[in-house]
Design a protein around this motif. Structure first.
Motif, PDB file in Angstrom:
ATOM      1  N   GLY A  95       0.811  -1.227  -0.056  1.00 44.18           N
ATOM      2  CA  GLY A  95       0.000   0.006   0.035  1.00 44.18           C
ATOM      3  C   GLY A  95       1.006   1.275  -0.080  1.00 44.18           C
ATOM      4  O   GLY A  95       0.571   2.262   0.779  1.00 44.18           O
ATOM      5  N   ILE A  96       1.766   1.432  -1.113  1.00 45.06           N
ATOM      6  CA  ILE A  96       2.588   2.443  -0.971  1.00 45.06           C
ATOM      7  C   ILE A  96       2.611   3.043  -2.323  1.00 45.06           C
ATOM      8  O   ILE A  96       2.695   2.531  -3.492  1.00 45.06           O
ATOM      9  CB  ILE A  96       4.193   2.114  -0.892  1.00 45.06           C
ATOM     10  N   VAL A  97       2.494   4.650  -2.302  1.00 40.44           N
ATOM     11  CA  VAL A  97       2.468   5.453  -3.509  1.00 40.44           C
ATOM     12  C   VAL A  97       3.859   5.738  -4.046  1.00 40.44           C
ATOM     13  O   VAL A  97       4.411   6.513  -2.830  1.00 40.44           O
ATOM     14  CB  VAL A  97       1.718   6.366  -3.809  1.00 40.44           C
ATOM     15  N   ARG A  98       4.869   5.455  -4.896  1.00 35.78           N
ATOM     16  CA  ARG A  98       5.934   5.860  -4.809  1.00 35.78           C
ATOM     17  C   ARG A  98       6.395   6.315  -6.372  1.00 35.78           C
ATOM     18  O   ARG A  98       6.040   5.684  -7.371  1.00 35.78           O
ATOM     19  CB  ARG A  98       6.759   4.549  -4.493  1.00 35.78           C
ATOM     20  N   VAL A  99       7.123   7.366  -6.386  1.00 39.96           N
ATOM     21  CA  VAL A  99       7.538   7.779  -7.924  1.00 39.96           C
ATOM     22  C   VAL A  99       8.587   6.676  -8.343  1.00 39.96           C
ATOM     23  O   VAL A  99       9.224   6.207  -7.602  1.00 39.96           O
ATOM     24  CB  VAL A  99       8.021   9.170  -8.093  1.00 39.96           C
TER      25      VAL A  99
ATOM     26  N   VAL B 136      -1.722  12.169  -4.600  1.00 39.48           N
ATOM     27  CA  VAL B 136      -2.688  12.430  -3.301  1.00 39.48           C
ATOM     28  C   VAL B 136      -3.976  11.670  -3.708  1.00 39.48           C
ATOM     29  O   VAL B 136      -4.657  11.065  -3.037  1.00 39.48           O
ATOM     30  CB  VAL B 136      -2.994  13.895  -3.025  1.00 39.48           C
ATOM     31  N   ARG B 137      -4.474  11.611  -4.980  1.00 42.42           N
ATOM     32  CA  ARG B 137      -5.645  10.818  -5.348  1.00 42.42           C
ATOM     33  C   ARG B 137      -5.530   9.575  -5.408  1.00 42.42           C
ATOM     34  O   ARG B 137      -6.347   8.893  -4.565  1.00 42.42           O
ATOM     35  CB  ARG B 137      -5.859  11.321  -7.006  1.00 42.42           C
ATOM     36  N   TYR B 138      -4.285   8.842  -5.500  1.00 36.15           N
ATOM     37  CA  TYR B 138      -4.287   7.519  -5.412  1.00 36.15           C
ATOM     38  C   TYR B 138      -4.171   7.424  -3.780  1.00 36.15           C
ATOM     39  O   TYR B 138      -4.574   5.996  -3.280  1.00 36.15           O
ATOM     40  CB  TYR B 138      -3.133   6.897  -5.945  1.00 36.15           C
ATOM     41  N   GLU B 139      -3.349   8.028  -3.196  1.00 36.30           N
ATOM     42  CA  GLU B 139      -3.159   7.800  -1.561  1.00 36.30           C
ATOM     43  C   GLU B 139      -4.509   7.561  -0.940  1.00 36.30           C
ATOM     44  O   GLU B 139      -4.658   6.883  -0.295  1.00 36.30           O
ATOM     45  CB  GLU B 139      -2.530   8.949  -1.013  1.00 36.30           C
ATOM     46  N   GLY B 140      -5.214   8.681  -1.224  1.00 40.44           N
ATOM     47  CA  GLY B 140      -6.825   8.852  -0.577  1.00 40.44           C
ATOM     48  C   GLY B 140      -7.717   7.799  -1.109  1.00 40.44           C
ATOM     49  O   GLY B 140      -8.619   7.261  -0.497  1.00 40.44           O
TER      50      GLY B 140
ATOM     51  N   LYS C 215      -0.236   4.748   1.694  1.00 38.42           N
ATOM     52  CA  LYS C 215       0.759   5.661   2.255  1.00 38.42           C
ATOM     53  C   LYS C 215       1.707   6.271   0.973  1.00 38.42           C
ATOM     54  O   LYS C 215       2.173   5.438   0.170  1.00 38.42           O
ATOM     55  CB  LYS C 215       1.823   4.847   3.197  1.00 38.42           C
ATOM     56  N   ILE C 216       2.184   7.403   1.183  1.00 39.84           N
ATOM     57  CA  ILE C 216       2.925   7.970   0.346  1.00 39.84           C
ATOM     58  C   ILE C 216       4.727   7.614   0.841  1.00 39.84           C
ATOM     59  O   ILE C 216       4.739   7.915   1.863  1.00 39.84           O
ATOM     60  CB  ILE C 216       2.863   9.358   0.157  1.00 39.84           C
ATOM     61  N   ALA C 217       5.384   7.047   0.090  1.00 42.11           N
ATOM     62  CA  ALA C 217       6.774   6.706   0.334  1.00 42.11           C
ATOM     63  C   ALA C 217       7.497   8.084   0.600  1.00 42.11           C
ATOM     64  O   ALA C 217       7.471   9.034   0.249  1.00 42.11           O
ATOM     65  CB  ALA C 217       7.471   6.103  -0.791  1.00 42.11           C
ATOM     66  N   GLU C 218       8.043   7.956   1.859  1.00 41.36           N
ATOM     67  CA  GLU C 218       8.935   8.995   2.350  1.00 41.36           C
ATOM     68  C   GLU C 218       9.590   9.785   1.505  1.00 41.36           C
ATOM     69  O   GLU C 218       9.826  10.998   1.078  1.00 41.36           O
ATOM     70  CB  GLU C 218       9.721   8.483   3.601  1.00 41.36           C
TER      71      GLU C 218
ATOM     72  N   LEU D 148       7.627  11.803  -0.899  1.00 45.84           N
ATOM     73  CA  LEU D 148       7.099  13.006  -0.161  1.00 45.84           C
ATOM     74  C   LEU D 148       8.097  14.226  -0.049  1.00 45.84           C
ATOM     75  O   LEU D 148       7.795  15.260  -0.341  1.00 45.84           O
ATOM     76  CB  LEU D 148       6.784  12.537   1.284  1.00 45.84           C
ATOM     77  N   ALA D 149       9.204  13.618   0.236  1.00 45.72           N
ATOM     78  CA  ALA D 149      10.488  14.821   0.126  1.00 45.72           C
ATOM     79  C   ALA D 149      10.614  15.395  -1.114  1.00 45.72           C
ATOM     80  O   ALA D 149      11.588  16.242  -1.145  1.00 45.72           O
ATOM     81  CB  ALA D 149      11.398  14.053   0.666  1.00 45.72           C
ATOM     82  N   LEU D 150      10.302  15.017  -2.202  1.00 42.38           N
ATOM     83  CA  LEU D 150      10.414  15.543  -3.688  1.00 42.38           C
ATOM     84  C   LEU D 150       9.398  16.785  -3.684  1.00 42.38           C
ATOM     85  O   LEU D 150       9.567  17.374  -4.870  1.00 42.38           O
ATOM     86  CB  LEU D 150      10.219  14.640  -4.614  1.00 42.38           C
ATOM     87  N   ILE D 151       8.463  16.898  -3.006  1.00 39.89           N
ATOM     88  CA  ILE D 151       7.299  17.927  -3.386  1.00 39.89           C
ATOM     89  C   ILE D 151       7.803  19.319  -3.304  1.00 39.89           C
ATOM     90  O   ILE D 151       7.699  20.200  -4.151  1.00 39.89           O
ATOM     91  CB  ILE D 151       6.244  17.613  -2.436  1.00 39.89           C
ATOM     92  N   PRO D 152       8.699  19.441  -2.242  1.00 40.92           N
ATOM     93  CA  PRO D 152       9.042  21.140  -2.037  1.00 40.92           C
ATOM     94  C   PRO D 152       9.624  21.503  -3.327  1.00 40.92           C
ATOM     95  O   PRO D 152       9.355  22.867  -3.772  1.00 40.92           O
ATOM     96  CB  PRO D 152       9.982  21.094  -0.734  1.00 40.92           C
ATOM     97  N   GLU D 153      10.563  20.845  -3.744  1.00 42.35           N
ATOM     98  CA  GLU D 153      11.326  21.465  -4.939  1.00 42.35           C
ATOM     99  C   GLU D 153      10.464  21.656  -6.257  1.00 42.35           C
ATOM    100  O   GLU D 153      10.917  22.193  -7.361  1.00 42.35           O
ATOM    101  CB  GLU D 153      12.694  20.799  -5.224  1.00 42.35           C
ATOM    102  N   ALA D 154       9.504  20.925  -6.272  1.00 44.14           N
ATOM    103  CA  ALA D 154       8.677  21.038  -7.672  1.00 44.14           C
ATOM    104  C   ALA D 154       7.523  22.084  -7.448  1.00 44.14           C
ATOM    105  O   ALA D 154       6.732  22.160  -8.367  1.00 44.14           O
ATOM    106  CB  ALA D 154       8.103  19.367  -7.781  1.00 44.14           C
ATOM    107  N   ARG D 155       7.244  22.359  -6.172  1.00 40.52           N
ATOM    108  CA  ARG D 155       5.864  23.096  -5.775  1.00 40.52           C
ATOM    109  C   ARG D 155       5.909  24.214  -6.954  1.00 40.52           C
ATOM    110  O   ARG D 155       4.794  24.525  -7.274  1.00 40.52           O
ATOM    111  CB  ARG D 155       6.060  23.453  -4.442  1.00 40.52           C
ATOM    112  N   SER D 156       7.020  24.896  -6.872  1.00 39.50           N
ATOM    113  CA  SER D 156       6.727  26.072  -7.709  1.00 39.50           C
ATOM    114  C   SER D 156       6.660  25.912  -9.215  1.00 39.50           C
ATOM    115  O   SER D 156       6.302  26.881 -10.078  1.00 39.50           O
ATOM    116  CB  SER D 156       8.030  26.977  -7.375  1.00 39.50           C
TER     117      SER D 156
END
Ligand code: ATP
Ligand code: MG
Length: 440
Positions: free
Chosen positions: A189-193, A210-214, A219-222, A225-233
């Motif tokens: 049950g892990i979503v991972r890029v 987030v759609r697949y997680e929900g 769970k989103i793999a740690e 999750l850590a890759l989100i901040p640099e892609a946000r912008s």
């Protein structure tokens, strides 16, 4: 036995999923797959069912469409199928994709096994796609597509759980292709890029994540999750169409509200547009998951955005390009929400005058979510009775009484309508008497 348990056992022993296909798919879908596989086998083309279809099969979820990948010419395969079995092919040679519109004799047999009634979700088309690789010229660009093998095709995907394939042709029927260890993640049950640049290449994947997680309670793999901040912008580089599509898909999900809350927590709503920041301020955030007002995608859009100002809705529309119909309802709901307190203490005729300009759809959604009981009652009265009240007298009657046509007509008819609404007249005779009085 749950499918996940079945798989824990099955993967440990063998990597063949023919039994899963045969036991999970209904007869109609299975025979359709066999039909395509037979043709692929004759042409020496490896054929796979991939992506969401494999994920959903394994999870024991209902399958709507198949994603079929061919190593080689998908268009040629589709044309051969159509010439043998009928139906039509629409091909995009630039992308190596073909849509086979299934012939009548292949679609009506797609019945739900339990009821024998036509299953409205059964496909009447089948997509066949040539395996390809995808590269991105710059962050958030659309991919550059090149023909490739199944390995390339799995590597271009969003998450490991969506990068599984089951081979269908010839003696390979049922062979699992799991280059990226997706089955392990699916079981856990892990979503991972698939790689660290994934969200930079395509920031829409953060919304899919987030759609697949929900949806699956995964769970989103740690490290993902850590890759989100640099892609946000990079979200701001996405076109209106691409980002709105992802939000539409989220709003279609039964637990859309918790998905949006999660996106907000991850800081993924504000980069779309500042007006979306602070999800908790919205009506939508405060509804129970089973609230009857959460009926469909557009109602959810309205509940989400009705607390904004008309101007904010306009700015948001520049970012998201709502459909004309939705935009109209959104603006109406926002204005209504801003002016609702004014219905307090008004006579019914005054309420009608106040509410008449608003879209009925906006009124319905706003009233269904209204927490204030008194305002809700007024809105319900308006929607169920008042807006339909009309006097018996018509313009035609006024003409017969010799009144010259003009603005006076509207005034008289409005006065008669108000009298009905406020209970001043209750019968046709009383209306006639009032009219006589007005004309004096
Ligand atoms: P759903 O049930 O939401 O339709 P799905 O997995 O079928 O899930 P689709 O959007 O239909 O999702 O896409 C089919 C497949 O294409 C996905 O399973 C995934 O492998 C791949 N895919 C879709 N969107 C992307 C993307 N943005 N980046 C990479 N791969 C993607
Ligand atoms: Mg799909």
């Amino acid at each position: 036995m749950l499918f996940r348990d079945f798989l824990c056992y099955n993967t440990a022993v063998e990597r063949n999923y023919s039994r899963l296909l045969e036991e999970t798919l209904d007869a109609a879908r299975l025979s359709l797959l066999h039909l395509v596989a037979e043709e692929a086998t004759q042409r020496g083309l490896p054929l796979y069912i991939v992506g969401g279809s494999v994920r959903d099969l394994v999870l024991g979820r209902r399958l709507n469409d198949f994603d079929l990948i061919v190593e080689g010419e998908a268009i040629g395969l589709a044309r051969a199928l159509a010439s043998k079995h009928g139906g039509k092919v629409t091909a995009h040679s630039k992308f190596g994709t073909a849509k086979w519109s299934l012939p009548q004799h292949l679609t009506p047999q797609l019945l739900t096994p339990d009821t024998s009634t036509p299953d409205t979700s059964t496909p009447d088309t089948l997509d066949l796609i040539s395996a390809r690789s995808e590269t991105y010229k710059h962050p958030a660009a659309l991919p550059t597509v090149k023909m490739g093998g199944i390995a390339d095709d799995l590597r271009r995907r969003d998450f490991t759980i969506n990068a599984l394939a089951i081979r269908l042709d010839g003696s390979h029927f049922g062979d699992l292709r799991d280059d990226l260890n997706g089955m392990d993640d699916l079981q856990k049950g892990i979503v991972r890029v698939l790689h660290p640049r994934s969200f930079i290449d395509d920031p829409t994947r953060m919304y899919r994540l987030v759609r697949y997680e929900g949806r699956h309670g995964f769970k989103i793999a740690e490290d993902t999750l850590a890759l989100i901040p640099e892609a946000r912008s990079l979200v701001e580089k996405l076109s209106a169409q691409r980002i709105r599509h992802e939000l539409d898909l989220i709003l279609d999900e039964s637990n859309a509200v918790s998905m949006l809350r999660r996106l907000d927590e991850l800081g993924l709503l504000a980069p779309i547009h500042p007006a979306l920041a602070d999800f908790n301020r919205s009506e939508l955030a405060n509804l129970q998951a089973n609230d009857p007002s959460l009926q469909n995608r557009n109602s959810r859009w309205v509940l989400w955005l009705m607390h904004l100002t008309d101007h904010e809705i306009e700015l948001l529309n520049e970012r998201l390009h709502f459909t004309a119909g939705l935009l109209k309802v959104l603006r109406s709901a926002a204005l209504l929400n801003a002016n609702l307190a004014a219905v307090f203490g008004l006579k019914p005729s005054q309420v009608v005058e106040l509410l008449e300009g608003y879209s009925i759809k906006a009124l319905e959604v706003v009233s269904s979510a209204m927490q204030d009981k008194k305002i809700k009652d007024v809105l319900i009265k308006y929607l169920s009775e008042w807006w339909l009240v009309q006097p018996k007298t018509t313009g035609h009657d006024l003409k017969k009484r010799g009144i010259p046509p003009g603005p006076k007509y509207t005034e008289i008819l409005r006065r008669l309508r108000a009298a009905w609404l406020n209970g001043e007249v209750k019968t046709e005779e009383e209306e006639k008497a009032l009219l006589d009085n007005l004309l004096k």
